[in-house]
Design a protein around this motif. Structure first.
Motif, PDB file in Angstrom:
ATOM      1  N   VAL A  72      34.094   6.885  -7.039  1.00  0.00           N
ATOM      2  CA  VAL A  72      34.630   5.530  -6.906  1.00  0.00           C
ATOM      3  C   VAL A  72      35.604   5.525  -5.723  1.00  0.00           C
ATOM      4  N   PRO A  73      35.502   4.569  -4.808  1.00  0.00           N
ATOM      5  CA  PRO A  73      36.429   4.531  -3.669  1.00  0.00           C
ATOM      6  C   PRO A  73      37.886   4.613  -4.120  1.00  0.00           C
ATOM      7  N   ASN A  74      38.641   5.419  -3.424  1.00  0.00           N
ATOM      8  CA  ASN A  74      40.088   5.580  -3.664  1.00  0.00           C
ATOM      9  C   ASN A  74      40.420   6.139  -5.043  1.00  0.00           C
ATOM     10  N   SER A  75      39.500   6.900  -5.639  1.00  0.00           N
ATOM     11  CA  SER A  75      39.780   7.446  -6.972  1.00  0.00           C
ATOM     12  C   SER A  75      40.210   8.907  -6.953  1.00  0.00           C
ATOM     13  N   ILE A  76      40.251   9.532  -5.783  1.00  0.00           N
ATOM     14  CA  ILE A  76      40.587  10.955  -5.708  1.00  0.00           C
ATOM     15  C   ILE A  76      42.091  11.156  -5.844  1.00  0.00           C
ATOM     16  N   ARG A  77      42.465  12.092  -6.732  1.00  0.00           N
ATOM     17  CA  ARG A  77      43.878  12.441  -6.926  1.00  0.00           C
ATOM     18  C   ARG A  77      44.014  13.958  -6.835  1.00  0.00           C
ATOM     19  N   THR A  78      45.013  14.425  -6.090  1.00  0.00           N
ATOM     20  CA  THR A  78      45.202  15.862  -5.874  1.00  0.00           C
ATOM     21  C   THR A  78      46.628  16.265  -6.230  1.00  0.00           C
ATOM     22  N   PRO A  79      46.857  16.734  -7.448  1.00  0.00           N
ATOM     23  CA  PRO A  79      48.199  17.181  -7.828  1.00  0.00           C
ATOM     24  C   PRO A  79      48.583  18.518  -7.215  1.00  0.00           C
ATOM     25  N   GLY A  80      47.619  19.246  -6.656  1.00  0.00           N
ATOM     26  CA  GLY A  80      47.888  20.539  -6.037  1.00  0.00           C
ATOM     27  C   GLY A  80      46.676  20.997  -5.254  1.00  0.00           C
ATOM     28  N   SER A  81      46.852  22.019  -4.429  1.00  0.00           N
ATOM     29  CA  SER A  81      45.744  22.487  -3.593  1.00  0.00           C
ATOM     30  C   SER A  81      44.704  23.279  -4.374  1.00  0.00           C
ATOM     31  N   ALA A  82      44.968  23.557  -5.655  1.00  0.00           N
ATOM     32  CA  ALA A  82      44.013  24.320  -6.468  1.00  0.00           C
ATOM     33  C   ALA A  82      43.166  23.422  -7.373  1.00  0.00           C
ATOM     34  N   CYS A  83      43.293  22.085  -7.244  1.00  0.00           N
ATOM     35  CA  CYS A  83      42.523  21.197  -8.111  1.00  0.00           C
ATOM     36  C   CYS A  83      42.460  19.803  -7.515  1.00  0.00           C
ATOM     37  N   PHE A  84      41.502  19.024  -7.984  1.00  0.00           N
ATOM     38  CA  PHE A  84      41.432  17.616  -7.601  1.00  0.00           C
ATOM     39  C   PHE A  84      40.690  16.848  -8.692  1.00  0.00           C
ATOM     40  N   GLU A  85      41.028  15.570  -8.814  1.00  0.00           N
ATOM     41  CA  GLU A  85      40.432  14.693  -9.813  1.00  0.00           C
ATOM     42  C   GLU A  85      39.794  13.505  -9.116  1.00  0.00           C
ATOM     43  N   PHE A  86      38.705  13.005  -9.670  1.00  0.00           N
ATOM     44  CA  PHE A  86      38.049  11.816  -9.134  1.00  0.00           C
ATOM     45  C   PHE A  86      37.179  11.202 -10.227  1.00  0.00           C
ATOM     46  N   VAL A  87      36.631  10.016  -9.941  1.00  0.00           N
ATOM     47  CA  VAL A  87      35.753   9.334 -10.894  1.00  0.00           C
ATOM     48  C   VAL A  87      34.378   9.200 -10.245  1.00  0.00           C
ATOM     49  N   PRO A  88      33.389   9.986 -10.664  1.00  0.00           N
ATOM     50  CA  PRO A  88      32.046   9.873 -10.091  1.00  0.00           C
ATOM     51  C   PRO A  88      31.294   8.675 -10.650  1.00  0.00           C
ATOM     52  N   ALA A 193      36.277  10.439 -15.960  1.00  0.00           N
ATOM     53  CA  ALA A 193      36.923  11.124 -14.846  1.00  0.00           C
ATOM     54  C   ALA A 193      36.559  12.612 -14.883  1.00  0.00           C
ATOM     55  N   VAL A 194      36.623  13.250 -13.714  1.00  0.00           N
ATOM     56  CA  VAL A 194      36.253  14.664 -13.587  1.00  0.00           C
ATOM     57  C   VAL A 194      37.349  15.407 -12.837  1.00  0.00           C
ATOM     58  N   PHE A 195      37.659  16.594 -13.312  1.00  0.00           N
ATOM     59  CA  PHE A 195      38.633  17.467 -12.656  1.00  0.00           C
ATOM     60  C   PHE A 195      37.940  18.783 -12.289  1.00  0.00           C
ATOM     61  N   TYR A 196      38.113  19.234 -11.054  1.00  0.00           N
ATOM     62  CA  TYR A 196      37.744  20.591 -10.653  1.00  0.00           C
ATOM     63  C   TYR A 196      39.031  21.396 -10.509  1.00  0.00           C
ATOM     64  N   VAL A 197      39.081  22.525 -11.197  1.00  0.00           N
ATOM     65  CA  VAL A 197      40.302  23.332 -11.212  1.00  0.00           C
ATOM     66  C   VAL A 197      39.950  24.777 -10.855  1.00  0.00           C
ATOM     67  N   CYS A 198      40.672  25.321  -9.887  1.00  0.00           N
ATOM     68  CA  CYS A 198      40.559  26.740  -9.555  1.00  0.00           C
ATOM     69  C   CYS A 198      41.667  27.465 -10.312  1.00  0.00           C
ATOM     70  N   SER A 199      41.282  28.254 -11.300  1.00  0.00           N
ATOM     71  CA  SER A 199      42.259  28.863 -12.204  1.00  0.00           C
ATOM     72  C   SER A 199      42.257  30.383 -12.079  1.00  0.00           C
ATOM     73  N   GLY A 200      43.463  30.961 -11.982  1.00  0.00           N
ATOM     74  CA  GLY A 200      43.618  32.417 -12.011  1.00  0.00           C
ATOM     75  C   GLY A 200      43.217  33.145 -10.755  1.00  0.00           C
ATOM     76  N   ALA A 201      42.965  32.444  -9.654  1.00  0.00           N
ATOM     77  CA  ALA A 201      42.575  33.117  -8.416  1.00  0.00           C
ATOM     78  C   ALA A 201      43.704  34.027  -7.930  1.00  0.00           C
ATOM     79  N   SER A 202      43.341  35.253  -7.531  1.00  0.00           N
ATOM     80  CA  SER A 202      44.356  36.231  -7.107  1.00  0.00           C
ATOM     81  C   SER A 202      43.701  37.311  -6.254  1.00  0.00           C
ATOM     82  N   THR A 203      44.499  37.923  -5.402  1.00  0.00           N
ATOM     83  CA  THR A 203      44.014  39.050  -4.593  1.00  0.00           C
ATOM     84  C   THR A 203      44.074  40.360  -5.372  1.00  0.00           C
ATOM     85  N   THR A 204      44.651  40.338  -6.570  1.00  0.00           N
ATOM     86  CA  THR A 204      44.689  41.529  -7.421  1.00  0.00           C
ATOM     87  C   THR A 204      43.339  41.691  -8.117  1.00  0.00           C
TER      88      THR A 204
END
Length: 289
Positions: A72-88, A193-204
């Protein structure tokens, strides 16, 4: 007279010396094979691992791009660089903006009152189902999430051929005043609504050389009117990809001189078995309702 006796035949078999020589030869062959073929095998396994990672990263990237392009136009929300929300959306088209003055029985949007049904003038690739949502003129993220320009579909019918392709019944909705685009989108009730979340990413890395991060897709949780201040919990989500070392999602709402489209940059880095692969892409999103 003397008789000549025939000596007994020798028994068939290997002597101890022959066995030792055979074992030595086999050992030499094994060492030779290990020296010359092990690097080739290791290289093949590494290439296979990198190919699998690249394929998984590409699949994850394509999935996000495909869904973002239907947002949906203007529906993208980004609370942080590891996730984003939108309405497909699952479909969209144009609605009748004024009554048909030639053919009676048309259902048009009344700009001065709440609308409960309207004719769809364009074919829909996917027909909406009862319970899906119609959204119109989404100028701000808070509109579609809050529900001010969103209404539930109550019926799906077919008008007379001269009146349109479909007729949608909706919960009474006052369409935004002054909007002359005549376009609407259909939101799948099963997705919302849909959220993509990158969780637990680490170089360890773990003992096997794998990164611990996962990319999770959350859907069907509803519409949260308040903008998220942080990435949500991934409990109940679907894992899209694993082995993430890092990820970064950036959204520019007004990309370009016309300021009519946004752009989401998507960066994924995977590490498995000590091998690392990175993939960078993005998706243009329409911000004109």
């Amino acid at each position: 007279m003397k008789h000549r006796t025939t000596p007994p035949h020798r028994r068939s078999g290997f002597t101890l010396v022959e066995l030792v020589i055979t074992l030595v030869l086999f050992a030499l062959m094994a060492v030779t094979l290990a020296l010359f073929f092990r690097p080739a095998i290791d290289s093949w396994l590494a290439v296979r691992n990198r190919t699998r990672m690249a394929a998984e990263a590409d699949n994850a990237l394509r999935l996000m791009q495909r869904e973002l392009r239907t947002a949906v136009p203007n529906s993208i929300r980004t609370p942080g660089s590891a996730c984003f929300e939108f309405v497909p959306t699952k479909a969209g088209g144009r609605y009748r903006m004024a009554a048909d003055t030639v053919n009676g029985g048309s259902a048009a949007v009344d700009p001065g009152a709440a609308t409960s049904s309207f004719d769809v003038l364009t074919p829909l690739a996917t027909l909406p189902a009862v319970g899906d949502w119609v959204v119109v003129d989404n100028q701000n993220p808070g509109d579609v999430y809050g529900g001010s320009n969103r209404s539930a579909v109550s019926s799906v019918g077919t008008p007379a051929a001269a009146l349109g392709r479909h007729r949608l019944g909706i919960s009474p909705l006052q369409f935004p005043l002054g909007y002359d685009g005549g376009r609407f989108g259909v939101i799948d009730q099963a997705q919302q609504a849909v959220f993509y979340v990158c969780s637990g990413a680490s170089t360890t890395l773990d003992a096997s050389g794998n990164a611990p991060g996962v990319l999770v897709r959350l859907a069907g949780y509803g519409f949260n009117a308040a903008a998220p201040s942080s990435c949500p919990s991934t409990a109940g989500g679907s894992i899209v990809a694993s082995g993430l070392r890092s990820c970064r999602f950036l959204y520019d709402a007004n990309q370009g001189a016309t300021q009519q489209s946004g752009y989401v940059s998507l960066q994924l880095e995977f590490t498995r078995g000590g091998e690392t692969t990175s993939l960078v892409g993005g998706a243009h999103v329409a911000n004109v309702p």
